[in-house]
Structure formats: C-alpha cells, structure tokens
Design an enzyme around this catalytic site. Structure first.
Site, PDB file in Angstrom:
ATOM      1  N   GLY A  12      -4.316 -18.850 -16.114  1.00 18.57           N
ATOM      2  CA  GLY A  12      -3.684 -20.142 -16.819  1.00 18.57           C
ATOM      3  C   GLY A  12      -3.920 -21.282 -15.742  1.00 18.57           C
ATOM      4  N   SER A  13      -5.182 -21.429 -14.925  1.00 15.14           N
ATOM      5  CA  SER A  13      -5.185 -22.601 -14.133  1.00 15.14           C
ATOM      6  C   SER A  13      -5.654 -23.908 -14.704  1.00 15.14           C
ATOM      7  CB  SER A  13      -6.371 -22.084 -12.770  1.00 15.14           C
ATOM      8  OG  SER A  13      -7.431 -22.152 -13.392  1.00 15.14           O
ATOM      9  N   ASN A  14      -6.351 -23.499 -15.801  1.00 13.83           N
ATOM     10  CA  ASN A  14      -6.686 -25.023 -16.500  1.00 13.83           C
ATOM     11  C   ASN A  14      -5.350 -25.535 -17.327  1.00 13.83           C
ATOM     12  OD1 ASN A  14      -9.459 -25.631 -16.842  1.00 13.83           O
ATOM     13  ND2 ASN A  14      -9.657 -23.440 -17.100  1.00 13.83           N
ATOM     14  N   LEU A  90      -8.403 -15.040 -24.811  1.00 17.91           N
ATOM     15  CA  LEU A  90      -9.519 -14.075 -24.917  1.00 17.91           C
ATOM     16  C   LEU A  90      -9.663 -13.406 -26.415  1.00 17.91           C
ATOM     17  CD1 LEU A  90      -9.140 -12.308 -21.530  1.00 17.91           C
ATOM     18  CD2 LEU A  90     -11.061 -13.824 -22.436  1.00 17.91           C
ATOM     19  N   LYS A  91      -8.711 -14.069 -27.070  1.00 19.35           N
ATOM     20  CA  LYS A  91      -8.750 -13.693 -28.530  1.00 19.35           C
ATOM     21  C   LYS A  91      -9.439 -14.606 -29.427  1.00 19.35           C
ATOM     22  CE  LYS A  91      -6.673  -9.733 -27.739  1.00 19.35           C
ATOM     23  NZ  LYS A  91      -7.458  -8.477 -27.883  1.00 19.35           N
ATOM     24  N   LEU A  92     -10.196 -14.087 -30.605  1.00 20.45           N
ATOM     25  CA  LEU A  92     -10.862 -15.292 -31.486  1.00 20.45           C
ATOM     26  C   LEU A  92      -9.454 -15.722 -32.230  1.00 20.45           C
ATOM     27  CD1 LEU A  92     -13.497 -16.081 -32.101  1.00 20.45           C
ATOM     28  CD2 LEU A  92     -13.401 -14.651 -33.880  1.00 20.45           C
ATOM     29  N   ASN A 107     -11.572 -26.156 -26.446  1.00 20.38           N
ATOM     30  CA  ASN A 107     -11.994 -24.891 -25.764  1.00 20.38           C
ATOM     31  C   ASN A 107     -12.578 -25.426 -24.463  1.00 20.38           C
ATOM     32  OD1 ASN A 107     -11.814 -22.133 -24.850  1.00 20.38           O
ATOM     33  ND2 ASN A 107     -13.984 -22.072 -25.541  1.00 20.38           N
ATOM     34  N   HIS A 109     -15.332 -23.884 -21.531  1.00 16.04           N
ATOM     35  CA  HIS A 109     -16.151 -22.703 -21.382  1.00 16.04           C
ATOM     36  C   HIS A 109     -16.886 -22.828 -19.912  1.00 16.04           C
ATOM     37  CE1 HIS A 109     -18.463 -19.128 -22.088  1.00 16.04           C
ATOM     38  NE2 HIS A 109     -19.520 -19.690 -21.692  1.00 16.04           N
ATOM     39  N   GLU A 179     -13.979 -27.675 -14.074  1.00 19.97           N
ATOM     40  CA  GLU A 179     -13.363 -27.461 -15.321  1.00 19.97           C
ATOM     41  C   GLU A 179     -11.790 -28.093 -15.350  1.00 19.97           C
ATOM     42  OE1 GLU A 179     -12.850 -23.237 -16.828  1.00 19.97           O
ATOM     43  OE2 GLU A 179     -14.382 -22.760 -15.689  1.00 19.97           O
TER      44      GLU A 179
HETATM   45  C1  GRF Z   1     -12.038 -20.372 -17.440  1.00 25.51           C
HETATM   46  O1  GRF Z   1     -13.223 -20.216 -16.789  1.00 25.51           O
HETATM   47  C2  GRF Z   1     -12.471 -21.117 -18.976  1.00 25.51           C
HETATM   48  O2  GRF Z   1     -13.543 -21.717 -18.795  1.00 25.51           O
HETATM   49  C3  GRF Z   1     -12.446 -19.790 -19.625  1.00 25.51           C
HETATM   50  O3  GRF Z   1     -11.522 -18.848 -19.093  1.00 25.51           O
HETATM   51  C4  GRF Z   1     -11.343 -19.309 -17.827  1.00 25.51           C
HETATM   52  C5  GRF Z   1      -9.672 -19.325 -17.592  1.00 25.51           C
HETATM   53  O4  GRF Z   1      -9.182 -19.579 -16.610  1.00 25.51           O
HETATM   54  N1  GRF Z   1     -12.376 -20.071 -21.195  1.00 25.51           N
HETATM   55  P1  GRF Z   1      -7.742 -20.034 -16.340  1.00 25.51           P
HETATM   56  O5  GRF Z   1      -6.930 -18.961 -16.789  1.00 25.51           O
HETATM   57  O6  GRF Z   1      -7.652 -21.370 -16.770  1.00 25.51           O
HETATM   58  O7  GRF Z   1      -7.476 -19.978 -14.623  1.00 25.51           O
END
Ligand code: GRF
Length: 210
Positions: A12-14, A90-92, A107, A109, A179
């Site tokens: 969940g770092s984002n 990780l789920k659709l 999203n 990526h 990111e």
């Molecule tokens: C990130 O690399 C994002 O691009 C991808 O999943 C990862 C999630 O990282 N979709 P975090 O849980 O936000 O650290």
C-alpha cells in the site's frame, strides 16, 4: 472535494503516498473507503491505524461472484465515491463496477504501458521482464481502467532510466518512487477536474525522473 476509494492488496505504499498528500492539504479529496481482498496486508494495517473505513471482499467472504460484485457496488454507492484508485489491487474489478464508474477509475502500473503490461505482468515480474529485455528506459503509467488488465487509456507516464547494473530489485525501488509522485500528481489533477476522459482525449504527459 472528491470522495476517493482505494483498492489495495499489498504494502500500500502508493495508497500511503496519496493519503500523505491529502493530509498535507495538497489533494482536494478524502479517502473514505479502503477495499482489499487481504485483511492482513500493509494497506489494511495502515487504514486501521488511520481510522479509515475498510471493506474486505474475497472469495472466502463472498464465494458467490454476484454477491461480491453487489457488495462492492453498495459500499461505493453508500460512500458516494467519485474516484476509485487501484493501488496494487491484484483482483480484476467486477464488470458492473467498471461500467458504473467508467472514467472514474485509475490504476498505476510499474512500466511504460503498453510495454510489459497485461495478464501475468505484476509485481517483480514486470521488472524482471524489463531487465531481461535489456531496454534502457522503464517507468510508471497511470491509466483509466477498463475491463482488461492494464488496458484503459493512458493518462500520464513517468520515465525511469534502466542501468546495466540494475537488478529487478534496484529498478523496482526507483520505479516505485516515481509511482508515488506520479500517482499523487494525477489524483490531485483528477480532484481538480483537470482530467476528463470520454469527450476529450485523455491527457498524456510524460515526466522524466532522471
Ligand atoms: C505498484 O508497483 C503498482 O504499480 C502496482 O502494484 C504495486 C503496488 O505497490 N500496480 P504498493 O502496494 O503501492 O506499494
């Protein structure tokens, strides 16, 4: 003020980066729902620490797909969500959610889509493939979500150099930093109604990290 739901399955770092910017007053929004399939992941631990409302939806709690779908729709509706941020989910997303919230789901990526995206390209697999392909540039992409993995219109990308000395781990670390900046910037712009998909072409901007 936009109402934001974050979907996350991992560290969940984002999510934390976006929440941090909200707390600093830099994003005109509020996270009022955190959805995960994993009750023990870092994102959920952080949400609990910050007293953010949580919804856990997984195949153990909701073995029936229709119930799973309607539970998510109900929670999003009740919270009057304007923006859904997928942050390592990780789920659709169920089809009805994608349809109902068209052009309101973002999203992130960890590559320059469309390269190294799609089914099977997640987590370290993305960076391993980038290193193996010996490309000199990678990065991060924020895009609108449609029914396919990593497929919707690109909004913005941030480029990161790939060095010959890089391992997938060192590259992942630098891309993740990019990111955090990129996602926060685009969520901020969305909350200011500066990103509109549908009538107009999506805004595509490329930022260089190096
Ligand atoms: C990130 O690399 C994002 O691009 C991808 O999943 C990862 C999630 O990282 N979709 P975090 O849980 O936000 O650290």
């Amino acid at each position: 003020m936009k109402n934001i739901a974050v979907f996350a399955s991992g560290t969940g770092s984002n999510f934390k980066a976006i929440h941090g910017q909200i707390q600093l007053g830099n994003i005109f929004g509020q996270i009022i729902l955190v959805v995960s399939n994993n009750p023990n992941c870092g994102a959920i631990i952080y949400a609990k620490e910050h007293k953010l409302p949580i919804l856990i939806v997984n195949s153990i709690k909701y073995p029936n797909h229709d119930l799973y779908e309607s539970r998510i729709l109900k929670a999003l509706g009740t919270s009057q969500i304007d923006l859904i941020c997928l942050a390592g989910y990780l789920k659709l997303l169920p089809n009805k959610v994608v349809t109902r919230y068209k052009n309101q789901i973002l999203n992130i990526h960890p590559s320059l889509l469309p390269d190294f995206g799609g089914k099977g390209f997640y987590g370290m697999k993305v960076h391993e493939a980038v290193i193996k392909a010996k490309v000199s540039t990678s990065g991060a992409t924020v895009h609108f979500v449609d029914a396919e993995y990593d497929h919707g219109p690109v909004i913005a990308q941030s480029k990161v150099d790939v060095f010959s000395s890089d391992t997938s781990e060192t590259l992942a670390k630098r891309v993740l930093q990019a990111e955090h900046k990129l996602y926060s910037m685009i969520v901020k712009a969305f909350c200011e109604d500066k990103i509109v998909c549908g009538k107009n072409k999506p805004i595509i901007e490329v930022f260089n990290e190096n």
